[in-house]
Scaffold this active site. Sequence first.
Site, PDB file in Angstrom:
ATOM      1  N   ASP A   1      29.639 185.196   0.769  1.00  0.00           N
ATOM      2  CA  ASP A   1      28.436 185.605   1.489  1.00  0.00           C
ATOM      3  C   ASP A   1      27.201 185.403   0.622  1.00  0.00           C
ATOM      4  O   ASP A   1      27.272 185.351  -0.602  1.00  0.00           O
ATOM      5  CB  ASP A   1      28.552 187.066   1.944  1.00  0.00           C
TER       6      ASP A   1
ATOM      7  N   SER B   1      24.340 191.060 -10.303  1.00  0.00           N
ATOM      8  CA  SER B   1      25.742 190.877  -9.949  1.00  0.00           C
ATOM      9  C   SER B   1      26.071 191.697  -8.722  1.00  0.00           C
ATOM     10  O   SER B   1      25.732 192.879  -8.639  1.00  0.00           O
ATOM     11  CB  SER B   1      26.640 191.310 -11.121  1.00  0.00           C
ATOM     12  N   LYS B   2      26.757 191.064  -7.739  1.00  0.00           N
ATOM     13  CA  LYS B   2      27.180 191.796  -6.546  1.00  0.00           C
ATOM     14  C   LYS B   2      28.236 192.837  -6.893  1.00  0.00           C
ATOM     15  O   LYS B   2      28.380 193.841  -6.197  1.00  0.00           O
ATOM     16  CB  LYS B   2      27.729 190.821  -5.507  1.00  0.00           C
ATOM     17  N   ARG B   3      28.966 192.600  -7.978  1.00  0.00           N
ATOM     18  CA  ARG B   3      29.982 193.570  -8.389  1.00  0.00           C
ATOM     19  C   ARG B   3      29.337 194.834  -8.927  1.00  0.00           C
ATOM     20  O   ARG B   3      29.741 195.954  -8.593  1.00  0.00           O
ATOM     21  CB  ARG B   3      30.899 192.950  -9.445  1.00  0.00           C
TER      22      ARG B   3
END
Length: 506
Positions: A27, A270-272
């Site tokens: 995404d 970061s998406k994390r």
Amino acid sequence: MSTPAATAPEATGPAVRVRFPPSPTGDLHVGNVRSALFNWAFARHHGGTYILRIEDTDRARSTEESYRGVLDDLRWLGLHWDEGPEVGGPHGPYRQSERLGLYAEVARALLEQGFAYESYSTDDEVRARRAARGDKTAGYDNHDRELTAAQVATFRAEGRRPVLRFRMPDEPIVFHDLIRGEVRFEPEHVPDFVLVRADGFPLYPLVNPVDDAAMRVTHVLRGEDLLSSTPRQIPLHAALRKIGLVEADAPMPRFGHLPFVLGEGNQKLSKRKTPEASLAYLRADGYLPEGVLNYLALLGWSIGGDRELFTLEEMASAFTLERVSRNPARFDPKKLTVINGVKIRELPPDEFVLRLLPFLAQAGLVSTPPTPEQIEVVSAGAPLVQGRVAKLTEAAELLAFALVDDSAFEVEAAAAERALGPTAAPVLDAATAALSRLATWTAAAVQEALQGALVEGLGLKPRLAYGPVRVAVTGRTVSPPLFESIELLGRERTLERLRTARTGLG
């Protein structure tokens, strides 16, 4: 590399043509979206063309699901493209996986005309050569530029399959970045690079410039992390004109590199570590496209003065690269949420209801499509929450008490522990008695009855008087305005919940 201030005009010559080229490998994240937004605004400001190109040559990671997700995300954001998938255009197809024949043709022409060459060196051989001469530089050393026919025959006899490398010029690459100013790369820092893998599959350093040239892209606006690829692309663009992919006098694309978007602690976003960096997360959590885009526009650009709130159309009208900062921007989820709350409050009431319904359906609170009765309840309750929430999910949570089936209604455990202790019994008894006698069921009548019974009759402060009633009726300590909530819930359901809560006290 040096970077004096940018001064050149941002748009001269042919009509502006820009592109957003995402890879469908997951995404979109906020860095992608900001690049898409800035390119869209630049095109709209100059009356140009906004191209969507899907870079799906990563066969291992690209998926059809991600491809469809990219299209859906951009449409949800309102960043509609003028050329691209499902729209068409004069330079299609707009998926790189459908353009492999063009890349193979260009690669052959570059090889035949001396702009590229076959390279057989392994990584171990490159490292060994550098070590032998005391060179600690990493990367390829241009060794295979002038291989003899005998050397090539030996390598082929060994079963080696070559990569195709571009022959970089031996002089510095200097260009004017539309944001950073003049940028200079020395030749020793930009060795010959791979265009085509040994298995014949083209790589990003080839396909990206080929498509930009073939699609007549005039401006390449992208993240600063791609700046190091620009000195490779500029001489390749020159070669593409010499082999006839485009007219020899076709203008070269002009490059502008947008500042980094950093996360907490000025680390790479970061998406994390920051879930809000994922557009899928933001959509699912009830953010509006208007809120997301307004906030992302502020990451490296200013509309002027201290103004922070504007529409997409206002941004496009004001957007110039002169207002883009060269300094890194920091992604702040809290500020994003604040701006999103403002955008929610700006929605017309009917539009707020339409935006809210999918979240209520996802929570199982209304059917799909909703019934007329459900729409009536939502429309009546929406004004109670629109000014109190920053995300649509919060609005759905606040209205759940009025939409949930009575058999599934539950009081939150923490709320019950806080407000429904032994001292709540007389409050619930008095509230039930007062509301049972009401002739008209309106918020004003409810307020008058409860104030008379609890504040005046029991001598309680409002917080202690209304807290048990709020929790018994809505199941939460935080709810829409109490009296209006009771009116919305209705007489029978309100009285039943008060009795059930009182029964639970023993």
